[in-house]
Design an enzyme around this catalytic site. Sequence first.
Site, PDB file in Angstrom:
ATOM      1  N   TYR A   1       3.850  -1.596  -4.377  1.00  0.00           N
ATOM      2  CA  TYR A   1       3.394  -0.653  -3.548  1.00  0.00           C
ATOM      3  C   TYR A   1       1.977  -0.668  -2.766  1.00  0.00           C
ATOM      4  O   TYR A   1       1.235  -1.769  -3.192  1.00  0.00           O
ATOM      5  CB  TYR A   1       3.560   0.877  -3.866  1.00  0.00           C
ATOM      6  CG  TYR A   1       3.057   1.672  -5.064  1.00  0.00           C
ATOM      7  CD1 TYR A   1       1.814   1.069  -5.656  1.00  0.00           C
ATOM      8  CD2 TYR A   1       3.800   2.518  -5.749  1.00  0.00           C
ATOM      9  CE1 TYR A   1       1.272   1.667  -6.740  1.00  0.00           C
ATOM     10  CE2 TYR A   1       3.296   3.261  -6.920  1.00  0.00           C
ATOM     11  CZ  TYR A   1       2.069   2.789  -7.320  1.00  0.00           C
ATOM     12  OH  TYR A   1       1.392   3.406  -8.356  1.00  0.00           O
ATOM     13  N   GLU A   2       1.692  -0.071  -1.894  1.00  0.00           N
ATOM     14  CA  GLU A   2       0.563  -0.260  -1.131  1.00  0.00           C
ATOM     15  C   GLU A   2       0.350  -1.636  -0.558  1.00  0.00           C
ATOM     16  O   GLU A   2      -0.878  -2.184  -0.559  1.00  0.00           O
ATOM     17  CB  GLU A   2      -0.724   0.201  -2.020  1.00  0.00           C
ATOM     18  CG  GLU A   2      -1.065   1.660  -2.149  1.00  0.00           C
ATOM     19  CD  GLU A   2      -0.685   2.679  -1.208  1.00  0.00           C
ATOM     20  OE1 GLU A   2       0.074   3.738  -1.362  1.00  0.00           O
ATOM     21  OE2 GLU A   2      -0.901   2.353  -0.077  1.00  0.00           O
ATOM     22  N   GLY A   3       1.336  -2.254  -0.180  1.00  0.00           N
ATOM     23  CA  GLY A   3       1.166  -3.769   0.297  1.00  0.00           C
ATOM     24  C   GLY A   3       1.622  -4.484  -0.914  1.00  0.00           C
ATOM     25  O   GLY A   3       0.722  -4.597  -1.952  1.00  0.00           O
TER      26      GLY A   3
ATOM     27  N   GLN B   1      -1.226  -8.915   0.325  1.00  0.00           N
ATOM     28  CA  GLN B   1      -2.520  -8.840  -0.171  1.00  0.00           C
ATOM     29  C   GLN B   1      -3.123 -10.368  -0.006  1.00  0.00           C
ATOM     30  O   GLN B   1      -4.169 -10.474   0.422  1.00  0.00           O
ATOM     31  CB  GLN B   1      -2.900  -8.484  -1.659  1.00  0.00           C
ATOM     32  CG  GLN B   1      -2.360  -6.841  -1.844  1.00  0.00           C
ATOM     33  CD  GLN B   1      -2.958  -5.889  -0.994  1.00  0.00           C
ATOM     34  OE1 GLN B   1      -4.030  -6.024  -0.627  1.00  0.00           O
ATOM     35  NE2 GLN B   1      -2.210  -4.782  -0.781  1.00  0.00           N
TER      36      GLN B   1
END
Lengths: 571, 571
Positions: free
Chosen positions: A429-431, A436
Site C-alpha cells: 500500500y501507499e505505492g 517506489q
Amino acid sequence: MPYRAPVEDFQFLFDHVVGLDRVTATDRFAEATPDVTSAILTEAGKLCEEVLAPLQRPGDLHPAKLENGVVRTSPGFAEGYKAIAEGGWVAIAADPEHGGMGLPMTVTTAVNDMMSAACLSLQLSPLMTQGQIEALEHHASDDLKAIYLPKLVSGEWTGTMNLTEAQAGSDVGALSTKAVSNDDGTYAITGQKIYISWGDNDFTPNVCHLVLARLPDAKPGTKGISLFLVPKFIPDETGEPGRANDLKVVSLEHKMGLHGSPTAVMQYDGATGWLVGEEHDGMRAMFTMMNNARLGVGTQGVGVADGAYQHALAYAKDRKQGRSTIQNGTGTIIDHANVRRMLATMKAETFAARAIALTCAAAIDMETATAAPDWAARAAFLTPIAKAFGTYTGISVANMGIQLHGGMGFIEETGAAQYLRDVRVTAIYEGTNGIQAMDLVGRKLMDGGEAAYALLDEIESTAEAARAEHPELAEPVWQATESLREATEWMVAQNDMNNRFAGAVPFLRAFARVLGGHAHLLAAMHDTDGSRARLARFYITRILPEAQAHIAHATAGADDLYALAPEDFAA
Amino acid sequence: MPYRAPVEDFQFLFDHVVGLDRVTATDRFAEATPDVTSAILTEAGKLCEEVLAPLQRPGDLHPAKLENGVVRTSPGFAEGYKAIAEGGWVAIAADPEHGGMGLPMTVTTAVNDMMSAACLSLQLSPLMTQGQIEALEHHASDDLKAIYLPKLVSGEWTGTMNLTEAQAGSDVGALSTKAVSNDDGTYAITGQKIYISWGDNDFTPNVCHLVLARLPDAKPGTKGISLFLVPKFIPDETGEPGRANDLKVVSLEHKMGLHGSPTAVMQYDGATGWLVGEEHDGMRAMFTMMNNARLGVGTQGVGVADGAYQHALAYAKDRKQGRSTIQNGTGTIIDHANVRRMLATMKAETFAARAIALTCAAAIDMETATAAPDWAARAAFLTPIAKAFGTYTGISVANMGIQLHGGMGFIEETGAAQYLRDVRVTAIYEGTNGIQAMDLVGRKLMDGGEAAYALLDEIESTAEAARAEHPELAEPVWQATESLREATEWMVAQNDMNNRFAGAVPFLRAFARVLGGHAHLLAAMHDTDGSRARLARFYITRILPEAQAHIAHATAGADDLYALAPEDFAA
C-alpha cells in the site's frame, strides 16, 4: 507479547546518526529541545508498552466487522484509540495553530515506529489522519482548515485517503469517480473506492475522507484529477457532525493480516464534498499526503521489525534446546551460532532501516525549516528508499522471527506469524515497493543524480573520517559507495527508461544497503561500550556485500527481460 | 486457481539436467522406460489439475477440526484422498512386492511436486506415508512388513511420524516418551508428541504412527532412542483394524496456514507398539524416514513455488494497468519491466530449485540401484540443500507472487496469500533450514569435502563444455564455482565447528545458487527454441552474483558473533 520502547536507540540515532541537533537549531523547531524530545519518547513509549501492545493479538483474533452497515472495531480498540487521542499522539507534528505541537517529523517518526511495533492495525488510523492533516495544512482553504484541522489534530475525528478504484491502482490516473459542482461551493461525489484503510470506525463521531475524483471537464489521466474532502457527517453551523452524507461502507476485505484495521469498499452516491486545492490539481495535494504517508508506511515496517525482533529475542533467551557449544553459555538457544546469527541480522537490519527512515524524516524537517532545495531534494530522494526498505525489512525480519521460533513460529498463539501477516501489506500500500523503486530511478534521478551523489559524497566523507579508528569498517563502506556511484552513473546515463526500471528494485536495495552501512559506521564511531561497533562489524562484514549482487542485477538493463517473450513464461 | 502440470518441464529436466537415462539404465529401474515415465507424469498431472487443485481453497477456508475426539477433515479431502489412493499415487516408488511400482525417486519427486502445487495440505498425508513405507521397508520385521506395507502402499491406511515433544524439537535426543516391554513381543508406549501432521483423519480405517521412545535401560541422548510402530487400531488376525489402541488426539493446532492438514498433539497411554529395527537404534531408522521426507519437503517448496508462479502469471496476463512502455506490448502488466523481472525471477528460481530436488532424487536412485558410495555421498550431500533451498524458494516465490498482485495479493479471496501461509512451515518441519545447513557444513563435509568437490568438478566440466557456444553464461558459472570451492576449502579447514555453523545458512545458499547456475547452463545447452537460454541468461546475470555475497557471509567465522554478548541483543 512484551514490548519495550527502544527510547535509548532513538536518542542515540538522533544524536549521532541523523543529526537532530541541526533540525532543532532552526527557528522552526527550536522548541524541540532534548528535554522535550526525551519526555515525548518516554511518554509515547509508555503508551505503546502498556496500552497498545496488549491490543495486538485481540485485533488479530477479532477482526473489525461490518454489521448492518456499521463497522464494529476489535475489542479494546476504542479505548486504545481514545488513549492515543487523549495523549495528543495523533499529530504531534501538526501546526500549533490547530492544536498540534509543531514537533519535527523526526520525532513523529520515532513515535510512529513505537506505535507500529505495539499494534500496527490500530496505529494505521492515526497515520492516515496525519496524512490528511498534512494535505489540508498545505492545500485547504482557511474555512476548511478552521472546521476540520482542530478535530483531526485532536483525534476527535479521523481521516482517510480514497485513491484506489478497481481499475485504478498503481495507475491512479485511470480513476473514474465523478465530481459535479453543486453551484454552492460544494461538489457531488459519485463513485466506488477500494482498499480504504479505516474507512469507518465506531469510536469517533466523524470520519473525513479525502477523495480523488474527476470534474466533468477534466482531462484524462492524472492531470484531470481533483481532491475533495468528504465527511461522513456534514458539519453543522457549530462545526459539530450534522446530517449524514451520501456515502457508505459497502464491505470490508478479508485480509491476510492487519485484521484489526477495517479495509473498506466505499460507495459515494452524490456525497457532498469540498474542493481541496485547485480544480484538476488534486495530484499535487495527493503527493503531499502520499509522501508523508510513504515515510509513515516505511516506519511501520521498521516498527514491526523491532516488535518481531524483540518477540524472537524473548523466546531465544528462554528456550533451552540442544547442548551449548560455547563455554560460559546461557544454556538457551542464544548460544547457538545460527540463532545468534539470525538475531544479529534482525537487529542490524532493523537499526539500518530505522536510521534510513529517521534520516529521511530529518531531511523533511530541514526542508520544512529552511525551504532549501538541497534538503527538499534529499527528502524526495530518501522517501521511496525509506518506504520500500523499511517495509522490506519489516517483512524479512518478521519472517526470520518465525524461523527462529521453530515449530512454534507456525502456531498462531505464539504471535510470531502475526507480525509477518500484518506487515506484509506495507510493501504494497501507499505505492507498491516496485512503484517506489521506479520513482527512485525515474523522477528522483531527473536531477542528473545530484541528490544521490550528495549522499554518496557524505558517506565517503564519513568513511574517510572513520578510517583511522575503524579501518576494517571504513574500507568496505567506502568501496561499496564507489560501486554504487558507478551504478548511479549508469542509471543516470540510461535514456531508455526501461533499462532503469528493469533494475529499479535491486538499485533501491543496493542504495539502502549502503545507507545502512553508513548508519552502522556512524554508530561504531560514536559507540561508548563496544556493542554498536560489534553490530556494525557484523553488518558491514556479512550483509553489506549484498550491495554488490544487487548492483549487478540493477545494471543488467532491460534487453534480456524483453528478450523473454510472454510465451516464454508459460508453465 | 487454474493449475497446469508442468509435464514438459519435468521431461526436459529428466532428459538434459538430471540424467534419468543413467537411472533407467540400471537393472533396478529398467522398467521406468520413457513411455512409462511419460504416462505417469501425464496421469498424475491430470489428477492434480482436475481433482486436487480445486481442494486448495476449501482446505484453507474450512480447517480440519477436532470434534469429540474425532478429526473432521476439510470438505472434499476424503474424496481427494481416495482419488490419490485409487490412482496408486501414494507410493509409486515402493517395492512391487507390497503393491508399489518400484519407480525411481526421481519420478516420485516429480509427482510430489505436482501434488504439492495443487493442494499442499492434502499432499502432506501421502508424503508422510511414503516416509513410513521407506522406514518399514528398510528396518521392519517381515511380519510387520506383511501386515502394514500393502495397506500403506495402497493408501488404505496412512502413516505419520512422531518425533517432536515440547522439550525435544531440533534436539530430538531430549525426548522422554517411554516404551516398556509387554514381554509378548510388543511394547507399551506412553508420552505426548506434538506437531504430528495428519495425526488422524476421517477417511481411512487406520492410521499408523511411527513413534520415537526410550526403553527403561536407554542411554540419554540419541543413542537411547528406539522406534515403534503404533497403529490407531490394532490389526486383528485377518490384518484388518481391530480394537482401538490406547492413544488419542488431544488437540489440533491453530496454524498460520496448511489449515487442511490436521496438526495434532498425540497422547499415548500405554499404547501397544511394535519395535522397528533394533532396540536403541531408532535414530538410524528415523534417518531413513527423515532423509526421504527431507527431499519430499524440499519438493513441497518447489511445487508451491510453481503453483504461486502460475497463479501470479495468470493474473499478470490478465491485469491491465498503466500505459505499456514497449512497442507491440500485450497491454497487460506483463509489459512492465519490473513485473517481467518478478515473473522471470520466480520462473528461474523455481527451475533451479526443481533441478536441485530432482538431481538429489536421481542420486538417491543411483545409490539404490548401485549401492555405490559415491552416489550415496552425493545423495547425502544434496539432501539438506534440496530441503532448505526448495522450501526457501517456495517462500520467496510465494512472497513475490503476493507482491505481483498488488493490493489484491493481501486479500485472501485472491489465493496468493495462501501459498505463502501454507508453504511457510516447510522451512521449519523435518528439520529447520538452519538444522539442514548445520548438517551440510558438519556431517556432510566430514569426508573432507570429497562429495562437494565432486559436484564442483562436474559443474566446471559443464562450464568448459559450454564455453564455446555460451561464453557469457559459462564464464560466470565457472567463476562462481571456483569461489565456492574456496569457501568449501575454508569450511573444511575449520576445526571449531562454530566457525562452520556461523556461516552454515549462507554457505548452503551459495551452494544452491551455483547448482542453480549449473542447471540453467545445462538447460541453455540443450535448448531448442531459445526460451531456456534466455531464462538462463537472466538467472546467471542477475541472480547468480548473490553467491558471492553469501560466500562473504559464510566465511566470516564465529568470532564476531560470539563477540556479541547476550546483553548486546537487548532492544
